[in-house]
Design an enzyme around this catalytic site. Structure first.
Site, PDB file in Angstrom:
ATOM      1  N   GLY A  29       0.883  -1.166   0.000  1.00 37.41           N
ATOM      2  CA  GLY A  29       0.000   0.000   0.000  1.00 37.41           C
ATOM      3  C   GLY A  29       0.916   1.210   0.000  1.00 37.41           C
ATOM      4  N   LEU A  32       2.389   2.430   3.265  1.00 42.24           N
ATOM      5  CA  LEU A  32       3.228   1.402   3.885  1.00 42.24           C
ATOM      6  C   LEU A  32       4.546   1.281   3.128  1.00 42.24           C
ATOM      7  CD1 LEU A  32       3.479  -0.811   6.103  1.00 42.24           C
ATOM      8  CD2 LEU A  32       3.150  -2.391   4.204  1.00 42.24           C
ATOM      9  N   ASN A 165      -0.981  11.442  -4.747  1.00 47.75           N
ATOM     10  CA  ASN A 165      -1.404  10.122  -5.235  1.00 47.75           C
ATOM     11  C   ASN A 165      -2.863  10.090  -5.711  1.00 47.75           C
ATOM     12  OD1 ASN A 165      -0.115   7.757  -5.791  1.00 47.75           O
ATOM     13  ND2 ASN A 165       0.459   7.393  -3.650  1.00 47.75           N
ATOM     14  N   ARG A 167      -6.180   9.181  -7.263  1.00 45.92           N
ATOM     15  CA  ARG A 167      -6.845   7.959  -7.724  1.00 45.92           C
ATOM     16  C   ARG A 167      -8.345   8.242  -7.839  1.00 45.92           C
ATOM     17  NH1 ARG A 167      -2.354   7.149  -8.152  1.00 45.92           N
ATOM     18  NH2 ARG A 167      -1.034   5.435  -7.438  1.00 45.92           N
ATOM     19  N   LYS A 225       7.600  14.950  -8.950  1.00 48.54           N
ATOM     20  CA  LYS A 225       8.279  13.842  -9.626  1.00 48.54           C
ATOM     21  C   LYS A 225       7.743  13.729 -11.047  1.00 48.54           C
ATOM     22  CE  LYS A 225       6.547  12.067  -6.038  1.00 48.54           C
ATOM     23  NZ  LYS A 225       5.739  11.099  -5.263  1.00 48.54           N
ATOM     24  N   ASN A 229      11.890  11.750 -16.284  1.00 43.28           N
ATOM     25  CA  ASN A 229      12.146  13.125 -16.737  1.00 43.28           C
ATOM     26  C   ASN A 229      12.509  14.034 -15.576  1.00 43.28           C
ATOM     27  OD1 ASN A 229      11.249  12.353 -19.385  1.00 43.28           O
ATOM     28  ND2 ASN A 229       9.166  12.439 -18.550  1.00 43.28           N
ATOM     29  N   ASP A 258       6.673   6.090  -4.221  1.00 42.73           N
ATOM     30  CA  ASP A 258       6.688   5.837  -2.772  1.00 42.73           C
ATOM     31  C   ASP A 258       8.123   5.725  -2.248  1.00 42.73           C
ATOM     32  OD1 ASP A 258       3.937   5.565  -3.171  1.00 42.73           O
ATOM     33  OD2 ASP A 258       4.033   3.375  -3.243  1.00 42.73           O
TER      34      ASP A 258
HETATM   35  P1  ADP Z   1       4.945   7.659  -9.342  1.00 42.91           P
HETATM   36  O1  ADP Z   1       5.346   6.238  -9.085  1.00 42.91           O
HETATM   37  O2  ADP Z   1       4.364   8.313  -8.131  1.00 42.91           O
HETATM   38  O3  ADP Z   1       4.133   7.859 -10.597  1.00 42.91           O
HETATM   39  P2  ADP Z   1       7.155   8.717 -10.854  1.00 42.91           P
HETATM   40  O4  ADP Z   1       6.828   7.767 -11.960  1.00 42.91           O
HETATM   41  O5  ADP Z   1       7.130  10.149 -11.169  1.00 42.91           O
HETATM   42  O6  ADP Z   1       6.302   8.453  -9.544  1.00 42.91           O
HETATM   43  O7  ADP Z   1       8.620   8.301 -10.363  1.00 42.91           O
HETATM   44  C1  ADP Z   1       9.158   8.674  -9.125  1.00 42.91           C
HETATM   45  C2  ADP Z   1      10.653   8.763  -9.252  1.00 42.91           C
HETATM   46  O8  ADP Z   1      11.174   7.476  -9.665  1.00 42.91           O
HETATM   47  C3  ADP Z   1      11.129   9.749 -10.305  1.00 42.91           C
HETATM   48  O9  ADP Z   1      11.247  11.060  -9.771  1.00 42.91           O
HETATM   49  C4  ADP Z   1      12.481   9.174 -10.693  1.00 42.91           C
HETATM   50  O10 ADP Z   1      13.481   9.533  -9.757  1.00 42.91           O
HETATM   51  C5  ADP Z   1      12.246   7.665 -10.585  1.00 42.91           C
HETATM   52  N1  ADP Z   1      11.838   7.091 -11.885  1.00 42.91           N
HETATM   53  C6  ADP Z   1      10.616   6.678 -12.254  1.00 42.91           C
HETATM   54  N2  ADP Z   1      10.615   6.190 -13.513  1.00 42.91           N
HETATM   55  C7  ADP Z   1      11.880   6.306 -13.957  1.00 42.91           C
HETATM   56  C8  ADP Z   1      12.565   5.974 -15.191  1.00 42.91           C
HETATM   57  N3  ADP Z   1      11.927   5.448 -16.238  1.00 42.91           N
HETATM   58  N4  ADP Z   1      13.882   6.238 -15.266  1.00 42.91           N
HETATM   59  C9  ADP Z   1      14.558   6.772 -14.220  1.00 42.91           C
HETATM   60  N5  ADP Z   1      13.987   7.097 -13.046  1.00 42.91           N
HETATM   61  C10 ADP Z   1      12.672   6.885 -12.908  1.00 42.91           C
END
Ligand code: ADP
Length: 298
Positions: A29, A32, A165, A167, A225, A229, A258
């Site tokens: 979760g 968690l 988050n 949803r 985040k 990118n 998370d």
């Molecule tokens: P969420 O899981 O909340 O959607 P993100 O996809 O934005 O969060 O990813 C969170 C962090 O994980 C990013 O800021 C980055 O540091 C890392 N990350 C996620 N996807 C990638 C990727 N394809 N390449 C490199 N780092 C990644």
């Protein structure tokens, strides 16, 4: 002196498909997951505690044992005889994951039903961590109870951290989700949204727009985040950007955000240095997405 990082939300039973064609039982979760990684990355001077509600049945016992086994304190896990924990099942279709949930009557939905219990729990917390999912599962009245308790805790000096988050399926309506998330931003010290969801559900054109929207709502520090990118930080009036390191082999992005949050916070709470904290969050997320599953031992 020991400090307490308190995470609030819902842990669920996870049924994940195995290569053999059956399912393996786990627990996960969003809040968690962050507690799990915070426990691994915060120093020994920190207690990490989880606040939720579960049943009194065997599967609830197993969940609490699992959480405690990770070194996370469970004394704020409320036991209820009238309900049990939620469950989700992951299905794989040609490598694409889809999720089915049974959580509409889970015990965690009652986690904020008692203002006095929340106040007592928050009184000992230095950092209180929650997410949009924590808010989405609560009845309206309990959301207000939680906001009051957060505001009081903040007055006493606690730091409130919020991952939006988003949803929509968990909310009555889009409007309720947007309004509640913006209210939460106004009682938070650190906001940790992810741009793809914010663009979809708030219509932000860029991560900088997301950061400004939450800063305008009152959040002193916003970290947006953005997957692989460039991420955006807005602390006070200061805008900065951070490019995460390339991950050669992305295996499973579950818990990317998370785990990033936990890595970021572990460094930020220790040093207050934004660049180092962004690097720590990205490094941890990179390891997590390089392996299968939400919870790995790092
Ligand atoms: P969420 O899981 O909340 O959607 P993100 O996809 O934005 O969060 O990813 C969170 C962090 O994980 C990013 O800021 C980055 O540091 C890392 N990350 C996620 N996807 C990638 C990727 N394809 N390449 C490199 N780092 C990644």
């Amino acid at each position: 002196m020991t400090q307490t990082f308190l995470s609030i939300g819902e842990c669920m039973v996870e049924m994940a498909p195995t290569a053999a064609g059956d399912y393996s039982l786990g627990f996960a979760g969003d809040t968690l997951n962050t507690a799990w990684y915070a426990r691994q990355f915060l120093g020994e001077e920190w207690d990490v505690s989880y606040l939720t509600a579960v049943g009194e049945d065997a599967i609830s016992n197993r969940m609490v044992e699992f959480i405690a086994g990770a070194g996370i304190k469970t004394d704020l896990v409320q036991r209820r005889s009238d309900c049990t924990v939620g469950l989700y099942l992951i299905q794989l279709d040609n490598g694409e994951r889809s999720f089915a949930y049974w959580r509409s009557d889970s015990a965690a939905r009652r986690l904020a039903d008692d203002p006095a219990r929340l106040d007592a729990a928050f009184a000992a917390a230095n950092v209180i961590y929650l997410s949009g999912i924590t808010l989405a599962i609560l009845p309206l009245q309990h959301r207000l109870t939680l906001f009051d308790a957060l505001a009081a805790a903040r007055q006493r000096g606690a730091t409130v951290v919020f991952d939006t988050n988003l949803r929509p399926r968990l909310w009555d309506s889009h409007e309720t989700m947007q309004q509640t998330i913006m209210t939460a931003a106004g009682v938070s010290d650190i906001l940790l949204p992810s741009f793809d969801d914010e663009a979809t559900f708030f219509g932000d054109a860029t991560p900088d727009d997301t950061a400004r929207r939450y800063a305008d709502a009152g959040a002193p520090l916003v970290v947006v985040k953005n997957g692989g990118n460039e991420a955006t930080c807005l602390r006070g009036a200061q805008l900065s950007h951070f490019t995460p390191p390339k991950v050669a082999n992305v295996v499973d992005t579950t818990a990317a955000g998370d785990s990033f949050n936990a890595g970021f916070l572990a460094t930020y709470l220790d040093t207050g240095n934004l660049d180092d904290s962004m690097a720590a969050g990205a490094a941890l997320a990179a390891r997590v997405i390089g392996e299968r599953g939400a919870l790995i031992k790092v």
